[in-house]
Design an enzyme around this catalytic site. Structure first.
Site, PDB file in Angstrom:
ATOM      1  N   ASP A   1       0.836  -1.202   0.000  1.00  0.00           N
ATOM      2  CA  ASP A   1       0.000   0.000   0.000  1.00  0.00           C
ATOM      3  C   ASP A   1       0.869   1.249   0.000  1.00  0.00           C
ATOM      4  O   ASP A   1       2.045   1.212   0.373  1.00  0.00           O
ATOM      5  CB  ASP A   1      -0.960  -0.007   1.195  1.00  0.00           C
ATOM      6  CG  ASP A   1      -0.262  -0.103   2.548  1.00  0.00           C
ATOM      7  OD1 ASP A   1       0.745  -0.833   2.649  1.00  0.00           O
ATOM      8  OD2 ASP A   1      -0.719   0.564   3.502  1.00  0.00           O
TER       9      ASP A   1
ATOM     10  N   GLU B   1       0.143  -1.480   5.651  1.00  0.00           N
ATOM     11  CA  GLU B   1       1.173  -0.988   6.573  1.00  0.00           C
ATOM     12  C   GLU B   1       0.949   0.469   6.928  1.00  0.00           C
ATOM     13  O   GLU B   1       1.159   0.883   8.070  1.00  0.00           O
ATOM     14  CB  GLU B   1       2.560  -1.164   5.939  1.00  0.00           C
ATOM     15  CG  GLU B   1       3.721  -0.918   6.901  1.00  0.00           C
ATOM     16  CD  GLU B   1       4.150   0.539   7.029  1.00  0.00           C
ATOM     17  OE1 GLU B   1       4.867   0.858   7.987  1.00  0.00           O
ATOM     18  OE2 GLU B   1       3.770   1.371   6.181  1.00  0.00           O
TER      19      GLU B   1
HETATM   20 ZN   LIG Z   1       6.645   2.273   4.092  1.00  0.00          ZN
END
Ligand SMILES: [Zn+2]
Length: 390
Positions: free
Chosen positions: A82, A146
């Site tokens: 992401d 994340e």
């Molecule tokens: Zn990162």
């Protein structure tokens, strides 16, 4: 090793990953799966998918060893798919149409961290070209989420019992410095309560905005103290958002503050909240009423800077590009904390791209750093782990 890196292949793979829009929210990491499967096809990995919510895919790729199954240590390479949102009007180029200019590759995620993921994948090709054999069983974790705390990514892999290994590399952007510690994060929503009333008679009511302003000053002035960490410095707090009031002609009934605290190893969600309350209550704002809710919490993490795995990463960088990488801590948190704290695996964060590039407009990575990273990773892959070298 470095002269075996194919810069064009690195640019191509990084670009293919950047071209997939995985802005989180909503993430849509599943969209990147095809690129990864193509990139690793020649190695015939065993794939495992974990998708706790539709589209929020994390992929595990176990690379078979050329000598077949055996009693080898395993190296985990964890990279997130992401990226953070963009403000397109602030970009000179389209963030999802990667552009190579003057030895720099521009695009959202080039530094954080699709470039690092591409370099780690390309390292397998570099190693094959060198004729050397992996000293490890290599497992990639390509994870979702994340950027918003990892609950739907590395945390989900951890809950599925998939985070296993003898050492872990996280190719997040560190300018190829060797990062062994990270501050933790508490994001909290603080709601200040007032008593609404007519804007023409403010002293008959209690303005939540006035109280919130005092809270902001108290939090920003607060010294969260404690012993200074040699790599991480001190804890900090910042009020990042504020929303209050229901109308210009009304005394504000409520005001919400978004507070971002950065924490040192050992701090818990309870201790971080308690310190925040202590500083606010200690400032004795008359009549203040508020409550706090936790939005995100990730504890700090660290490993011994002299750990043999950190030494090995430094040695690989030196062997392949002559670099003398610094050992650093980062002021923010990554998925390395799950691997260090919950899985107990020594984890080094070391990747191409500068931290200062992450989350910015016109994000870019230097092609030379991508090449250095791929070479160093290939060197790591064929170097036996420190525990078995003695
Ligand atoms: Zn990162």
């Amino acid at each position: 090793m470095r002269d075996l890196v194919d810069p064009a292949a690195l640019v191509e793979l990084t670009s293919a990953l950047v071209a997939v829009d995985t802005r989180n929210p909503p993430g849509n990491e599943r969209e990147a799966a095809g690129v990864l499967r193509d990139a690793l096809r020649r190695w015939s990995p065993t794939w495992t998918e974990v998708e706790p919510e539709p589209g929020r895919l994390s992929l595990v790729a176990e690379i078979p060893h050329p000598d077949g199954p055996g009693d080898r240590p395993s190296l985990l390479i964890n990279g997130h798919l992401d990226v953070v949102p963009v403000r397109a009007e602030q970009w000179s180029t389209d963030p999802f149409t990667p552009t190579l200019d003057g030895g720099r590759l521009y695009g959202r995620g080039t530094a954080d961290m699709k470039g690092g993921v591409a370099a780690a994948i390309h390292a397998l090709d570099v190693l094959a070209a060198s004729g050397r054999t992996p000293a490890w069983d290599v497992v990639f974790h390509f994870v979702a989420d994340e950027e918003l705390g990892g609950a739907l990514g590395t945390r989900a892999l951890l809950d599925a019992g998939l985070v296993r290994g003898d050492a872990c590399l996280v190719p997040e952007p560190t300018g190829l410095q060797v990062c062994v510690a990270e501050r933790g994060l508490l994001q909290a929503e603080l709601t200040v309560h007032g008593v609404g009333g007519h804007g023409s008679r403010p002293r008959d009511s209690v303005s939540a905005i006035e109280h919130a302003a005092s809270v902001v000053l108290a939090v920003h002035a607060a010294d969260f103290g404690g012993v200074e960490h040699p790599l991480l410095g001190r804890p900090s707090a910042n009020v990042g958002t504020i929303q209050g009031g229901s109308g210009v002609n009304t005394v504000a009934e409520s005001c919400r503050l978004g507070v971002d605290r950065r924490l040192l190893p050992g701090a818990t969600v309870e201790s971080a909240l308690a310190e925040l309350r202590e500083r606010i209550d200690g400032s004795a704002i008359p009549g203040l009423r508020y409550d706090i809710g936790v939005l995100v919490f990730g504890e700090a993490s660290e490993m011994d800077p002299g750990h043999p795995w950190a030494e090995q990463v430094r040695a690989a960088l030196h062997a392949t590009s002559g670099a003398e990488p610094a050992t650093i801590g980062m002021s923010f948190t990554t998925d390395a904390r799950f691997v260090r704290n919950q899985a107990g695996i020594p984890t080094v964060v070391c990747g191409p791209g500068e931290v200062a590039q992450a989350h910015t407009s016109d994000e870019m990575v230097e092609l030379e750093q991508l090449v250095d990273a791929a070479a160093a990773y290939a060197e790591l892959l064929c170097t036996p782990p420190p525990s078995t070298t003695g």
